[in-house]
Design a protein around this motif. Structure first.
Motif: not given
Length: 153
Positions: A110-117, A119-129, A148-152
């Motif tokens: 799990l920690t390796k997977h988290m390291d390979d991800t 993370y953006f704070e905020g929604a995808r629509k807010d971060m796309q710009g 991987r890219v994950v939006f929080l």
């Protein structure tokens, strides 16, 4: 709150996972070898299985909270089930449970997977710009970035 909403939440998830890993498989360590509550409690009928399922459940819960990929969650569940069932087997199962550090293996996965991800704070629509997101997207499209890219949000 089920899912992590910030990097602070992710930090807390990582700390929880590390704590479960240490308690389960490395309270007393000598070099690379160690034994934890999972290995010690396996000698008490029922207690080892109960602890293994509880500690494993915490790792699975934290994987879901960290928005791990579904296949990673399935692999973690499989490892926890093997760890729990092996400890329940009479005789040799106790030895296998001491040697098979399923909680450590799951936590490290799990920690390796988290390291390979990323993370953006905020929604995808807010971060796309944002410039940061556009640069990351161009690196991914160019094959220079395979995370991987994950939006929080």
């Amino acid at each position: 709150m089920i899912f992590a909403k910030s990097h602070i939440d992710l930090h807390n998830i990582r700390n929880n996972v590390e704590r479960v890993k240490k308690l389960s498989d490395n309270i007393v360590g000598v070099g690379p070898l160690g034994i934890g509550l999972d290995g010690l409690l396996t000698w008490i009928p029922g207690a080892g299985e109960l602890y293994s399922l509880g500690a494993g459940g915490l790792i699975v819960w934290d994987a879901v909270r960290a928005r791990a990929a579904p296949m990673i969650v399935v692999q973690i569940i499989a490892i926890i089930v093997i760890d729990t069932v092996s400890g329940a087997l009479p005789g040799a199962g106790k030895i296998v449970d001491v040697l098979f550090t399923g909680h450590k293996w799951s936590a490290d996965m799990l920690t390796k997977h988290m390291d390979d991800t990323i993370y953006f704070e905020g929604a995808r629509k807010d971060m796309q710009g944002s410039q940061e997101y556009r640069e990351l997207l161009s690196r991914i499209q160019a094959g220079k970035e395979k995370r991987r890219v994950v939006f929080l949000g």
